[in-house]
Scaffold this active site. Structure first.
Site, PDB file in Angstrom:
ATOM      1  N   CYS A 215       0.870  -1.586  -0.178  1.00 52.34           N
ATOM      2  CA  CYS A 215      -0.449  -0.134  -0.261  1.00 52.34           C
ATOM      3  C   CYS A 215       0.849   1.625  -0.014  1.00 52.34           C
ATOM      4  O   CYS A 215       1.560   1.443   1.092  1.00 52.34           O
ATOM      5  CB  CYS A 215      -0.843  -0.409   1.089  1.00 52.34           C
ATOM      6  SG  CYS A 215      -2.301   1.307   1.289  1.00 52.34           S
TER       7      CYS A 215
ATOM      8  N   CYS B   8      -1.051   4.384   2.121  1.00 53.59           N
ATOM      9  CA  CYS B   8       0.047   4.048   3.472  1.00 53.59           C
ATOM     10  C   CYS B   8       1.546   4.534   3.963  1.00 53.59           C
ATOM     11  O   CYS B   8       1.225   4.606   4.674  1.00 53.59           O
ATOM     12  CB  CYS B   8      -0.724   2.507   3.817  1.00 53.59           C
ATOM     13  SG  CYS B   8      -1.772   2.482   3.243  1.00 53.59           S
ATOM     14  N   ASP B   9       1.827   3.892   3.022  1.00 52.33           N
ATOM     15  CA  ASP B   9       3.044   3.717   3.347  1.00 52.33           C
ATOM     16  C   ASP B   9       4.904   4.520   3.288  1.00 52.33           C
ATOM     17  O   ASP B   9       5.866   4.585   3.383  1.00 52.33           O
ATOM     18  CB  ASP B   9       4.033   2.164   3.248  1.00 52.33           C
ATOM     19  CG  ASP B   9       3.545   1.023   4.328  1.00 52.33           C
ATOM     20  OD1 ASP B   9       2.570   1.809   5.177  1.00 52.33           O
ATOM     21  OD2 ASP B   9       3.177   0.130   4.091  1.00 52.33           O
TER      22      ASP B   9
END
Ligand code: NAP
Length: 316
Positions: A143, A146-147
Site C-alpha cells: 500500500c 499507507c507507507d
C-alpha cells in the site's frame, strides 16, 4: 458514524445484511436504505475497502479533479447512513447459507438475515518469496498510500505491470528519490494514460523481463535478489523499499462449499444473484473482469435493487 455491535449472546435479525464496506457494499447499503430496508453493513477489517488504500481516484465520475480514496469511502458511508443504513466495524467470521433466515456470526455478534449481499472484496497477492513476510512493514509493503511517506528521499522498487503498479509507483515519486518498476515481461498491462505518465516520469525507471526472487535485509529491506527470465542472469538490486502490486485474490474463502464459485470468485448472474435465492454478491468478490470502483458500485446498487424486488415479491 460507526455503531457498536450487540453482544454475541443476543441474535439480531435484519432484512438485509451486507458484508463489506467498500464501493460495492456501501452502494448496496445506499440503495437498500432508500428502499427502507434498514440494511446493516459489517465493515470487515478494511473500512472503505481497497479504495481507502488508494491515494487518488481519477476515474470515478463526478470528481473531475479526482478524489482521495479515503474521502470517497467516507462519502459513500455518509450518504448510505443519511438514509438509514447502519455501519458496524465488525467482521463476519462464519456464515450459514443452508436455510433462511441466513445466519452470520461476526467477531462481536450473531445475526440472522432475510437476505445477504456479499461485498467482501479482494486482498492483494504476495510474491511468496523468501524474506517477504518477515520484512513486511519493514520495507515490504502492499500500500503506497499507507507507507509511501516512510520512503522520503529513499529508493524504492515496485513489482507489477498493471494499473495498480503504475498508479502506486507514480504516487511514490512524491516521496522517493527513485522508483524502479520491475516487471516480468517487457509489455505493460496498465492502461495507456498511466503507461505514458510512468514512462515519461524522470524518477521512474523500468527493469523489464525481471522477477524478484528474494527480499534481503537485517531489520529492514536492504536489497533484492533479481532474475532476468530471458537470460537467467541473477543480480542484487539495492533498495529501501519493495512495493508489491501483482493483482488480488477475492476474499471469499468463507463461502466455499456454500455458493457456486469459479477461481475463487462468487458466480453471479446479470442480476447479482448467487446460486442461493436471497444471497447476492457484488464487487471484486464476484468480479473477475472489471474491478473498478464504478463497476463495483454499480454491482452493489444492482444487488440492492434485486434484494428489494425479492423481498417485495415475498411480501405479496
Ligand atoms: P492486474 O491488472 O492483474 O496486474 C497484475 C500485474 O502483476 C501484471 O502486470 C502481472 O504481470 C503482474 N504479476 C502477477 N503475478 C505476478 C508474479 N507472481 N510476479 C510478478 N509479477 C506478477 O492487477 P492490478 O494492477 O492490481 O489491477 C487489478 C484491476 O484493477 C485491473 O482490472 C485494473 O485495471 C484495475 N485498476 C484500475 C485502476 C485505474 O483505472 N486507475 C487502478 C488500479 C487498478 P503480467 O502482466 O505479466 O500478467
Amino acid at each position: 458514524m460507526i455503531n457498536i455491535s450487540p453482544s454475541k449472546e443476543e441474535t439480531q435479525h435484519v432484512k438485509v445484511l451486507i458484508l463489506g464496506a467498500g464501493p460495492a457494499g456501501l452502494s448496496a447499503a445506499l440503495y437498500a436504505a432508500r428502499a427502507e430496508l434498514q440494511p446493516l453493513v459489517l465493515t470487515g477489517l478494511q473500512l472503505g475497502g481497497q479504495v481507502s488504500l488508494t491515494n487518488t481516484i481519477e476515474n470515478y465520475p463526478g470528481f473531475p479533479e479526482g478524489v482521495g480514496g479515503t474521502e470517497l469511502g467516507e462519502l459513500f458511508q455518509k450518504q448510505a447512513e443519511r438514509f438509514g443504513a447502519r455501519v458496524e466495524f465488525d467482521s463476519a467470521q462464519s456464515v450459514d447459507l443452508s436455510a433462511r433466515p441466513f445466519k452470520v456470526t461476526s467477531e462481536n455478534a450473531s445475526y440472522t438475515a432475510d437476505t445477504v449481499i456479499i461485498a467482501t472484496g479482494a486482498n492483494p497477492n504476495s510474491l511468496n518469496i523468501p524474506g517477504e513476510t518477515g520484512l513486511t512493514g519493514r520495507g515490504v509493503s502492499y500500500c503506497a498510500t499507507c507507507d509511501g511517506w516512510f520512503f522520503k528521499d529513499k529508493k524504492v522498487v515496485v513489482v507489477g505491470g498493471g494499473d495498480s503498479a503504475l498508479e502506486e509507483g507514480l504516487f511514490l515519486t512524491r516521496f522517493a528519490s527513485s522508483v524502479t518498476i520491475i516487471h516480468r515481461r517487457d509489455n505493460l498491462r496498465a492502461g495507456a494514460i498511466l503507461q505514458k505518465r510512468a514512462l515519461d516520469h524522470p524518477k521512474v525507471k523500468f527493469l523489464w523481463n525481471t522477477v524478484v526472487t528474494e527480499a534481503n535485509g537485517v531489520d529492514k529491506v536492504e536489497s533484492l535478489k533479481t532474475k532476468n527470465i530471458q537470460t537467467g542472469e541473477e543480480g542484487i538490486f539495492p533498495t529501501d523499499g519493495l512495493f508489491i502490486f501483482i493483482g488480488h485474490t477475492p476474499n471469499t474463502q468463507m463461502f466455499t462449499g456454500q455458493l457456486e464459485m469459479k477461481d475463487g470468485y462468487i458466480q453471479v448472474d446479470e442480476r447479482m444473484c448467487t446460486s442461493i435465492p436471497g444471497v447476492y454478491a457484488a464487487g471484486e468478490a464476484a468480479d473477475a473482469h472489471f474491478k473498478q470502483v464504478i463497476t463495483s458500485a454499480g454491482m452493489g446498487a444492482a444487488a440492492a435493487i434485486e434484494v428489494t424486488r425479492f423481498l417485495e415479491k415475498e411480501a405479496r
